[in-house]
Scaffold this active site. Structure first.
Site, mmCIF file in Angstrom:
data_model
loop_
_atom_site.group_PDB
_atom_site.id
_atom_site.type_symbol
_atom_site.label_atom_id
_atom_site.label_comp_id
_atom_site.label_asym_id
_atom_site.label_seq_id
_atom_site.Cartn_x
_atom_site.Cartn_y
_atom_site.Cartn_z
ATOM 1 C CD GLU A 188 -2.626 1.960 -3.310
ATOM 2 O OE1 GLU A 188 -1.932 2.329 -2.487
ATOM 3 O OE2 GLU A 188 -3.839 2.085 -3.202
ATOM 4 C CD GLU A 221 -7.454 4.804 -5.349
ATOM 5 O OE1 GLU A 221 -6.842 4.100 -4.599
ATOM 6 O OE2 GLU A 221 -8.319 5.400 -4.753
ATOM 7 C CG HIS A 245 -1.835 0.870 1.452
ATOM 8 N ND1 HIS A 245 -1.451 2.111 2.424
ATOM 9 C CD2 HIS A 245 -2.920 1.313 0.822
ATOM 10 C CE1 HIS A 245 -2.655 2.990 2.316
ATOM 11 N NE2 HIS A 245 -3.528 2.688 1.308
ATOM 12 C CG ASP A 268 -3.151 5.992 -4.064
ATOM 13 O OD1 ASP A 268 -4.081 5.229 -4.644
ATOM 14 O OD2 ASP A 268 -2.492 5.921 -2.967
ATOM 15 C CG HIS A 304 -3.428 8.898 -0.653
ATOM 16 N ND1 HIS A 304 -4.468 9.632 0.143
ATOM 17 C CD2 HIS A 304 -4.055 7.564 -0.766
ATOM 18 C CE1 HIS A 304 -5.308 8.824 0.280
ATOM 19 N NE2 HIS A 304 -5.277 7.654 0.025
HETATM 20 CA CA CA Z 1 -5.073 3.747 -2.931
#
Ligand code: CA
Length: 330
Positions: free
Chosen positions: A62, A168, A35, A64, A77
């Site tokens: 991940e 994301e 994460h 973002d 993020h």
């Molecule tokens: Ca995220």
């Protein structure tokens, strides 16, 4: 301390047979998602944090994504810059009326001038997680999605491992209001780097349900899609997600609802309902330094992986999760 020990014994003793009998088959195929990288150890979403995460053998890392003024997807993020960078010092006049600094108001070249800091509260300048990497030390930069894909694909080549990406799409509505179609831009880049189908090592996630549906239907993406869930589901919503997504990403709080008066965990029926619809479940966020009343990180992982039977978890501490799964699958 005394209370915690009693609590651990209470939970573990009655369940010990259950764990030893079923744990092998239940943990072998569980998924670890780093994460924001190894964000428990280095400032989130920096290349350094991604490289460290890679060495901890997660299944996915991940990203973002928020667009710059010139349309470059930046791995960050929030749509804001002021709680993880020194933007207020470097560009004091570029804030909006709300006194915040927006990624989308800066060119990629300008963004590269910023120093990334451990996440902090811009008002108090105090770190959100005080026991993590020291605030303001060393030097870290922002980077693009392309740079991060090249890092991960490069490491896949040099190590012979196969770590996936887990991008994301952040706040598509905000991007649209600022004249940009973030999904189209991101899908094009993923396609350019070989991520187009469900068998490619990529999972695309988004909180905005109409946008994720659009990605499947209008933009015709064949990628593995995960619908993130930040709120309580309404009747029939899971069936709607199943019509276009392959999995869901709920918060831990939507899976573990608390404890009854005897100290037993109360699970929601979300994981079972999702599995009944053939949706995989990747839950967020498992942090060793944010246990929310659970006595240890191991206990939290047991509750998530074994008790709730989630298929994967987002974690700031991929090494600890990897250790847990290795230990429990022998
Ligand atoms: Ca995220």
């Amino acid at each position: 301390m005394h209370k915690n020990i009693i609590f651990i014994l209470f939970i573990l003793i009655p369940c010990s047979n259950f764990f030893s009998q079923t744990i092998v088959s239940r943990t072998n195929d569980k998924v670890i998602i780093a994460h924001r990288g190894a964000s428990g150890y280095l400032p989130e979403h920096t290349m350094e944090s991604k490289a460290m995460a890679y060495a901890m053998h997660p299944d996915f890392i991940e990203q973002d994504l928020v667009l710059s003024k010139d349309g470059v997807p930046i791995v960050i993020h929030d749509i804001y810059l002021d709680d993880i960078t020194d933007v207020a010092e470097k560009f004091p006049h570029k804030s909006r009326d709300d006194n915040r600094f927006y990624v989308i108001d800066f060119t990629y070249k300008e963004l590269l001038q910023l120093n990334v800091l451990e996440r902090y509260n811009p008002k108090t300048k105090e770190a959100v997680f005080p026991n993590r990497f020291p605030y303001g030390k060393s030097h870290f930069n922002l980077h693009s999605l392309q740079d991060e894909i090249e890092l991960i694909q490069g490491l896949n080549k040099s190590t012979g491992n196969d770590v996936g990406i887990y991008p994301e799409i952040k706040n598509p509505k905000f991007h649209r209001e600022n004249g940009k179609d973030i999904s189209k831009i991101v899908l094009k880049i993923l396609n350019d780097y070989g991520y187009t189908t469900k068998s490619d090592n990529c999972i695309l996630q988004c909180f905005d349900a109409p946008e994720l549906k659009r990605i499947r239907t209008d933009l015709k993406s064949e990628l593995f899609l995960v619908q993130l869930i930040g709120w309580k589901l309404e009747e029939g919503q899971l069936e709607n997600y199943q019509s276009y997504a392959d999995g869901i990403g709920p918060s831990i709080k939507h899976i573990i609802n608390g404890f009854d008066k005897n100290g037993n965990v109360i699970y929601s029926d979300l994981v079972k309902n999702a599995h009944d619809l053939n949706l995989i479940v990747h839950a967020f966020t498992f942090r060793a330094d944010q246990l929310e009343g659970i006595p240890s990180f191991e206990k939290l992982l047991e509750l998530g992986f074994i008790g709730a039977n989630v298929d994967g978890i987002f974690t700031d501490f991929p090494d600890k999760v990897s250790d847990f799964l290795n230990k429990n699958s022998q």
